[in-house]
Design an enzyme around this catalytic site. Structure first.
Site, PDB file in Angstrom:
ATOM      1  N   ASP A  27       0.820  -1.219   0.000  1.00  0.00           N
ATOM      2  CA  ASP A  27       0.000   0.000   0.000  1.00  0.00           C
ATOM      3  C   ASP A  27       0.858   1.275   0.000  1.00  0.00           C
ATOM      4  O   ASP A  27       1.979   1.281   0.516  1.00  0.00           O
ATOM      5  CB  ASP A  27      -0.916  -0.015   1.235  1.00  0.00           C
ATOM      6  CG  ASP A  27      -2.041   1.009   1.124  1.00  0.00           C
ATOM      7  OD1 ASP A  27      -2.358   1.441  -0.002  1.00  0.00           O
ATOM      8  OD2 ASP A  27      -2.595   1.385   2.171  1.00  0.00           O
ATOM      9  N   ASN A  29       1.159   3.325  -2.938  1.00  0.00           N
ATOM     10  CA  ASN A  29       1.665   3.674  -4.275  1.00  0.00           C
ATOM     11  C   ASN A  29       1.148   5.033  -4.747  1.00  0.00           C
ATOM     12  O   ASN A  29       1.879   5.831  -5.321  1.00  0.00           O
ATOM     13  CB  ASN A  29       1.221   2.623  -5.300  1.00  0.00           C
ATOM     14  CG  ASN A  29       1.778   1.258  -5.004  1.00  0.00           C
ATOM     15  OD1 ASN A  29       2.647   1.107  -4.157  1.00  0.00           O
ATOM     16  ND2 ASN A  29       1.284   0.253  -5.696  1.00  0.00           N
ATOM     17  N   ARG A  31       0.005   7.628  -2.971  1.00  0.00           N
ATOM     18  CA  ARG A  31       0.581   8.759  -2.221  1.00  0.00           C
ATOM     19  C   ARG A  31       2.038   8.999  -2.611  1.00  0.00           C
ATOM     20  O   ARG A  31       2.498  10.130  -2.688  1.00  0.00           O
ATOM     21  CB  ARG A  31       0.454   8.502  -0.704  1.00  0.00           C
ATOM     22  CG  ARG A  31      -0.923   8.839  -0.167  1.00  0.00           C
ATOM     23  CD  ARG A  31      -1.166   8.233   1.176  1.00  0.00           C
ATOM     24  NE  ARG A  31      -1.489   6.805   1.051  1.00  0.00           N
ATOM     25  CZ  ARG A  31      -1.652   5.986   2.076  1.00  0.00           C
ATOM     26  NH1 ARG A  31      -1.504   6.441   3.302  1.00  0.00           N
ATOM     27  NH2 ARG A  31      -1.962   4.730   1.882  1.00  0.00           N
ATOM     28  N   HIS A  44       2.232   2.719  -8.944  1.00  0.00           N
ATOM     29  CA  HIS A  44       2.028   1.268  -9.095  1.00  0.00           C
ATOM     30  C   HIS A  44       3.212   0.639  -9.835  1.00  0.00           C
ATOM     31  O   HIS A  44       3.651  -0.455  -9.507  1.00  0.00           O
ATOM     32  CB  HIS A  44       0.727   0.982  -9.846  1.00  0.00           C
ATOM     33  CG  HIS A  44      -0.499   1.507  -9.144  1.00  0.00           C
ATOM     34  ND1 HIS A  44      -0.711   1.318  -7.792  1.00  0.00           N
ATOM     35  CD2 HIS A  44      -1.567   2.220  -9.593  1.00  0.00           C
ATOM     36  CE1 HIS A  44      -1.870   1.882  -7.455  1.00  0.00           C
ATOM     37  NE2 HIS A  44      -2.397   2.447  -8.520  1.00  0.00           N
ATOM     38  N   LEU A 138      10.703 -20.840  -2.936  1.00  0.00           N
ATOM     39  CA  LEU A 138       9.727 -19.928  -2.335  1.00  0.00           C
ATOM     40  C   LEU A 138       8.386 -19.958  -3.083  1.00  0.00           C
ATOM     41  O   LEU A 138       8.368 -19.897  -4.313  1.00  0.00           O
ATOM     42  CB  LEU A 138      10.321 -18.506  -2.398  1.00  0.00           C
ATOM     43  CG  LEU A 138       9.422 -17.310  -2.086  1.00  0.00           C
ATOM     44  CD1 LEU A 138       9.029 -17.291  -0.610  1.00  0.00           C
ATOM     45  CD2 LEU A 138      10.129 -15.998  -2.452  1.00  0.00           C
ATOM     46  N   ARG A 195       2.392  -4.111   6.798  1.00  0.00           N
ATOM     47  CA  ARG A 195       1.637  -3.119   6.033  1.00  0.00           C
ATOM     48  C   ARG A 195       2.381  -1.798   6.011  1.00  0.00           C
ATOM     49  O   ARG A 195       2.486  -1.107   7.038  1.00  0.00           O
ATOM     50  CB  ARG A 195       0.238  -2.881   6.590  1.00  0.00           C
ATOM     51  CG  ARG A 195      -0.486  -1.812   5.734  1.00  0.00           C
ATOM     52  CD  ARG A 195      -1.961  -1.702   5.977  1.00  0.00           C
ATOM     53  NE  ARG A 195      -2.561  -0.960   4.860  1.00  0.00           N
ATOM     54  CZ  ARG A 195      -3.829  -0.981   4.521  1.00  0.00           C
ATOM     55  NH1 ARG A 195      -4.664  -1.701   5.215  1.00  0.00           N
ATOM     56  NH2 ARG A 195      -4.280  -0.293   3.498  1.00  0.00           N
TER      57      ARG A 195
HETATM   58  C1  IPE Z   1      -5.396  -2.532   0.409  1.00  0.00           C
HETATM   59  O1  IPE Z   1      -5.094  -1.214   0.144  1.00  0.00           O
HETATM   60  C2  IPE Z   1      -5.450  -3.330  -0.863  1.00  0.00           C
HETATM   61  C3  IPE Z   1      -4.189  -3.536  -1.544  1.00  0.00           C
HETATM   62  C4  IPE Z   1      -3.026  -3.098  -1.172  1.00  0.00           C
HETATM   63  C5  IPE Z   1      -4.261  -4.330  -2.732  1.00  0.00           C
HETATM   64  P1  IPE Z   1      -6.224  -0.110  -0.068  1.00  0.00           P
HETATM   65  O2  IPE Z   1      -5.534   1.138  -0.401  1.00  0.00           O
HETATM   66  O3  IPE Z   1      -7.244  -0.592  -1.011  1.00  0.00           O
HETATM   67  O4  IPE Z   1      -6.889  -0.045   1.387  1.00  0.00           O
HETATM   68  P2  IPE Z   1      -7.726   1.106   2.080  1.00  0.00           P
HETATM   69  O5  IPE Z   1      -8.795   1.520   1.123  1.00  0.00           O
HETATM   70  O6  IPE Z   1      -6.794   2.216   2.389  1.00  0.00           O
HETATM   71  O7  IPE Z   1      -8.247   0.479   3.325  1.00  0.00           O
HETATM   72  C1  IPE Z   2      -1.709   0.137  -3.218  1.00  0.00           C
HETATM   73  O1  IPE Z   2      -1.492   1.495  -3.340  1.00  0.00           O
HETATM   74  C2  IPE Z   2      -2.085  -0.503  -4.521  1.00  0.00           C
HETATM   75  C3  IPE Z   2      -3.453  -1.010  -4.539  1.00  0.00           C
HETATM   76  C4  IPE Z   2      -4.355  -0.858  -3.622  1.00  0.00           C
HETATM   77  C5  IPE Z   2      -3.843  -1.721  -5.721  1.00  0.00           C
HETATM   78  P1  IPE Z   2      -2.677   2.553  -3.348  1.00  0.00           P
HETATM   79  O2  IPE Z   2      -3.074   2.766  -4.746  1.00  0.00           O
HETATM   80  O3  IPE Z   2      -3.766   2.127  -2.435  1.00  0.00           O
HETATM   81  O4  IPE Z   2      -1.934   3.815  -2.782  1.00  0.00           O
HETATM   82  P2  IPE Z   2      -2.525   4.890  -1.791  1.00  0.00           P
HETATM   83  O5  IPE Z   2      -3.020   4.164  -0.583  1.00  0.00           O
HETATM   84  O6  IPE Z   2      -3.622   5.591  -2.521  1.00  0.00           O
HETATM   85  O7  IPE Z   2      -1.374   5.782  -1.466  1.00  0.00           O
HETATM   86 MG    MG Z   3      -4.098   2.449  -0.473  1.00  0.00          MG
END
Ligand code: IPE
Ligand code: IPE
Ligand code: MG
Length: 249
Positions: A27, A29, A31, A44, A138, A195
């Site tokens: 999580d 990406n 931001r 991403h 792995l 996380r």
């Molecule tokens: C969780 O991240 C899902 C993945 C990393 C694939 P999100 O960005 O979707 O989660 P929330 O919305 O902040 O809870």
């Molecule tokens: C995680 O990064 C990737 C997925 C949920 C697919 P985000 O896209 O959720 O990045 P933030 O949380 O908006 O920074």
């Molecule tokens: Mg996210």
């Protein structure tokens, strides 16, 4: 990271207490990209480099199973252009990485409701599953269109079906039987869940499996997460006192 620091961190990791299964919520990406004035998609893309580094480190220190949350059942709520890109990513990733993963003897698996993936994505995933099937190193589970609640509901449906058909005695249902109906059959529950991104929540990931998992949260955004952070997480995990409801001798 300097070589010295890397060696020091590696020394801190106890070889006989390596977690068997580590789960990661990739999580932050979006931001990361925003902070750099880039489109979310760039975040991403950068996240894929992190994935490569962490898989390589996991294989090196002897972790048996890694589970990466790549797309949740709730991520469909995002704008269509982002969903489209996220759905293309597995294909792009596997095209680039499959050779290296084969060399590293990695077994690729996928968990989630794959039926909703675009046809091209699904065939790239299936090709990777098939190609790495006989590897012995792995195991990497990619959670694609994965939701912990959906997984549990699906398990309940399968179990109910067996009961209705007379193939399962209702009194025999216990947590072991239940777990056999989840996506990752026979895989030990995660020992450690990492996380990044600063969020202190689970976001529908592995709800059943994390009953006694150790949690490690960091504010680092996934594209900035690296081998050093990963080794620190393992090191901190190894200092935890896991009691599973009991008491220590
Ligand atoms: C969780 O991240 C899902 C993945 C990393 C694939 P999100 O960005 O979707 O989660 P929330 O919305 O902040 O809870
Ligand atoms: C995680 O990064 C990737 C997925 C949920 C697919 P985000 O896209 O959720 O990045 P933030 O949380 O908006 O920074
Ligand atoms: Mg996210």
């Amino acid at each position: 990271m300097s070589i010295k620091k890397d060696e020091e961190l590696l020394k801190l990791v106890k070889k006989n207490e390596i977690p068997a299964h580590v789960a990661v919520i990739m999580d932050g990406n979006g931001r990361w990209a925003k902070n750099k004035g880039l489109p979310r998609i760039a975040g991403h893309k950068a996240g894929m480099d992190t994935l490569r580094e962490i898989i390589s480190c996991a294989a090196e220190i002897g972790i048996k199973v890694m589970t990466f949350y790549a797309f949740s059942t709730e991520n469909w709520k995002r704008p269509p252009w982002e969903v489209k890109y996220l759905m293309k990513l597995p294909e792009e990733y596997l095209q680039k990485e499959l050779c290296t993963l084969m060399e590293k003897n990695v077994v690729i698996k996928a968990i989630g409701d794959l039926s909703r993936l675009p046809r091209k994505t699904l065939s790239a995933v299936n090709y990777a599953l098939e190609s790495t099937r006989n590897n012995t190193g792995l195991t990497i589970n990619f959670a694609l269109n994965y939701g912990g609640r959906t997984e549990i509901v699906d398990a309940v449906k399968q179990i109910a079906q067996k009961v209705v058909e007379g193939n399962l005695d209702i009194n025999k249902i216990d947590s072991h039987i239940f777990a056999e109906h989840l996506y990752m059959r026979g895989v030990p529950d995660p020992d450690l869940l990492i996380r990044p991104s600063g969020e202190l929540r689970i976001s529908n990931f592995l709800l059943w499996q994390i009953a006694y998992t150790e949690m490690w949260f960091t504010r680092i955004l996934w594209p900035d997460f690296n081998r050093e952070h990963f080794l620190r997480a393992i090191n901190e995990y190894q200092k935890r006192d896991r009691r599973f409801g009991g008491i220590n001798k």
